[in-house]
Design a protein around this motif. Structure first.
Motif, PDB file in Angstrom:
ATOM      1  N   ARG A 198       0.901  -1.100   0.001  1.00  0.00           N
ATOM      2  CA  ARG A 198       0.175  -0.201   0.063  1.00  0.00           C
ATOM      3  C   ARG A 198       0.847   1.183  -0.061  1.00  0.00           C
ATOM      4  O   ARG A 198       1.813   1.147   0.517  1.00  0.00           O
ATOM      5  CB  ARG A 198      -0.924   0.137   1.434  1.00  0.00           C
ATOM      6  N   GLU A 200      -2.916   5.117   0.649  1.00  0.00           N
ATOM      7  CA  GLU A 200      -3.851   4.052   0.954  1.00  0.00           C
ATOM      8  C   GLU A 200      -3.899   3.644   2.471  1.00  0.00           C
ATOM      9  O   GLU A 200      -4.950   3.235   2.837  1.00  0.00           O
ATOM     10  CB  GLU A 200      -3.377   2.949  -0.331  1.00  0.00           C
ATOM     11  N   GLU A 201      -2.872   3.842   2.761  1.00  0.00           N
ATOM     12  CA  GLU A 201      -2.635   3.332   4.402  1.00  0.00           C
ATOM     13  C   GLU A 201      -3.424   4.236   5.276  1.00  0.00           C
ATOM     14  O   GLU A 201      -4.133   3.736   6.163  1.00  0.00           O
ATOM     15  CB  GLU A 201      -1.130   3.371   4.852  1.00  0.00           C
ATOM     16  N   TYR A 248     -10.165  -0.909   7.003  1.00  0.00           N
ATOM     17  CA  TYR A 248      -8.742  -0.333   6.705  1.00  0.00           C
ATOM     18  C   TYR A 248      -8.662  -0.735   5.091  1.00  0.00           C
ATOM     19  O   TYR A 248      -8.066   0.251   4.766  1.00  0.00           O
ATOM     20  CB  TYR A 248      -8.010  -1.622   7.553  1.00  0.00           C
ATOM     21  N   GLY A 307      -8.824   3.301   5.370  1.00  0.00           N
ATOM     22  CA  GLY A 307      -7.595   3.191   5.882  1.00  0.00           C
ATOM     23  C   GLY A 307      -7.719   3.399   7.576  1.00  0.00           C
ATOM     24  O   GLY A 307      -8.532   3.091   8.014  1.00  0.00           O
ATOM     25  N   THR A 360       1.391   5.358   1.023  1.00  0.00           N
ATOM     26  CA  THR A 360       0.982   6.110   2.207  1.00  0.00           C
ATOM     27  C   THR A 360      -0.601   6.756   2.345  1.00  0.00           C
ATOM     28  O   THR A 360      -1.157   6.512   3.352  1.00  0.00           O
ATOM     29  CB  THR A 360       2.077   7.141   2.623  1.00  0.00           C
TER      30      THR A 360
END
Length: 410
Positions: free
Chosen positions: A284, A288-289, A313, A317, A286
């Motif tokens: 992933r 997408e995180e 998540y 995210g 950043t």
């Protein structure tokens, strides 16, 4: 007008929200229903719910609270995560649906007063849904208990899966038991709801719903033990019956719980763990995180995620996970700080049930029955509206003109 001045039409709005969250994918029905038709009905129900709620509350009188505030922040996060269209235009459509859903809850918050009004609406609507399941079972037992689902009960008239039916049955059983203990309904009326719902729950073989019901009721009734003799009696008898059943029917209960699965299949949660591991191992960025890939169909690699926290998540995210956690924690914290009461017990049951079910079922991050359960909990934890100079127990009183306030002298 309903209890505490709540219009009866509010129950219709709640029923439309329930219809919207039934979903469009599931078992094969007796009469094949195109998914596009089902989606048209569910989205039409949501649009009608919002329009009707707006007509009932044209002045936009709302009761602000942490639940709706955090839910609105979750909506904003969903829009940000879906804006780059990584999940396609369907993500924006789901955001629009979530916006209407949250907007309708804001409009209904005017009638959140800490009373059991929305509990009754909840029970009636989901009991009606279970009625359609019973009708399908009577009309076509083969379609309602298909081999595709291992003989577990499904919706033969509307495409409902066993976990959905189990969830609806467990929730209305728990709420009805609490209403009986709180003397808000008679035992005969409660039996009409509880007995058939227990049968349907058993036919679904849904472990999550069963565990959620038992633990949720234990926590809810436990909150009443110091103030309710009825709760103490029920708790004592329930523990005794559970102990006897565990000894006398241990093999049958174990067989029902395992559903014919091997120990290995049971230990990895019917294959869920493999999907979870793959999701967590996926690379992933950043962004997408922090914000996810946008609202989707709660799947990864074509397989259902079946975990609310991992689904959030994936789609919203770590920001979404933090907001959903805040919703559950805040509602739970408020419930624990309130003095013992029926409303508090019902809220504790709903919050604990959602928390337990979130481990094996998705839904806390999008318009779903789980958010409706939490909305009922929020309505139960809302403080009663302060009585103004023209308020009465029956509802707001019309302002009396000065000329009409003169007292006649005999």
């Amino acid at each position: 007008m309903g209890p505490a001045g709540t219009p009866k039409t509010v129950g219709i709005v709640w029923g439309l929200l329930v219809l919207n969250t039934l979903g469009s994918a599931g078992a094969k029905t007796i009469v094949p229903l195109p998914r596009s038709l089902i989606q048209l009905v569910t989205m039409g129900a949501l649009a009608a719910a919002f329009s009707l709620a707006l007509a009932l509350n044209p002045r936009l009188r709302i009761r602000a609270g942490s639940f709706l505030f955090l839910l609105t922040l979750l909506l904003v996060t969903s829009v940000l995560s879906s804006a780059h269209l990584e999940s396609g235009f369907g993500a924006l459509f789901r955001c629009a649906r979530l916006a209407l859903f949250v907007g309708t809850l804001w409009l209904l918050s005017r009638w959140w007063d800490g009373g059991p009004t929305f509990v009754r609406h909840h029970i009636r609507m989901y009991f009606a849904v279970l009625g359609s399941v019973v009708a399908g079972l009577v009309i076509s037992p083969g379609a309602a208990l298909p081999e595709l689902y291992g003989g577990r009960l499904v919706g033969a008239l509307w495409p409902l899966t066993p976990p959905q039916i189990g969830q609806y049955a467990a929730v209305i059983i728990g709420l009805t038991v609490l209403l009986v203990l709180g003397r808000r309904t008679d035992r005969a009326s409660a039996a009409v709801v509880i007995v058939p719902s227990l049968v349907l729950l058993a036919l679904t073989h849904t472990r999550t719903a069963t565990v959620g019901l038992l633990i949720g009721l234990a926590l809810a009734i436990g909150s009443l033990l110091l103030t309710s003799a009825a709760a103490r009696r029920f708790f004592t008898w329930a523990v005794l019956c559970a102990a006897v059943a565990a000894v006398a029917f241990s093999s049958a209960l174990q067989s029902w719980f395992l559903r014919g699965q091997s120990q290995e299949n049971f230990s990895n949660l019917t294959g869920r763990a493999k999907v979870w591991d793959a999701l967590l191992a996926a690379p992933r960025s950043t962004v997408e995180e922090l914000f996810g890939v946008g609202l989707g169909d709660k799947s990864f690699g074509g397989l259902p995620i079946d975990n609310s926290w991992l689904a959030v998540y994936q789609e919203q995210g770590l920001t979404g996970v933090a907001l959903v956690a805040a919703i559950v924690i805040v509602l739970g914290g408020v419930a624990l700080l309130r003095p013992p009461s029926l409303s508090r017990a019902c809220a504790i049951f709903l919050i604990s049930y959602c928390a337990i079910a979130s481990y094996t079922e998705a839904g806390l991050g999008d318009a779903s029955p789980y958010l409706l359960h939490l909305a009922v909990a929020a309505s139960l934890l809302a403080a009663p509206a302060a009585a103004g100079p023209f308020a009465t127990p029956e509802g707001p009183r019309q302002r009396i003109p000065r000329w009409a306030q003169r007292t006649e002298v005999s």
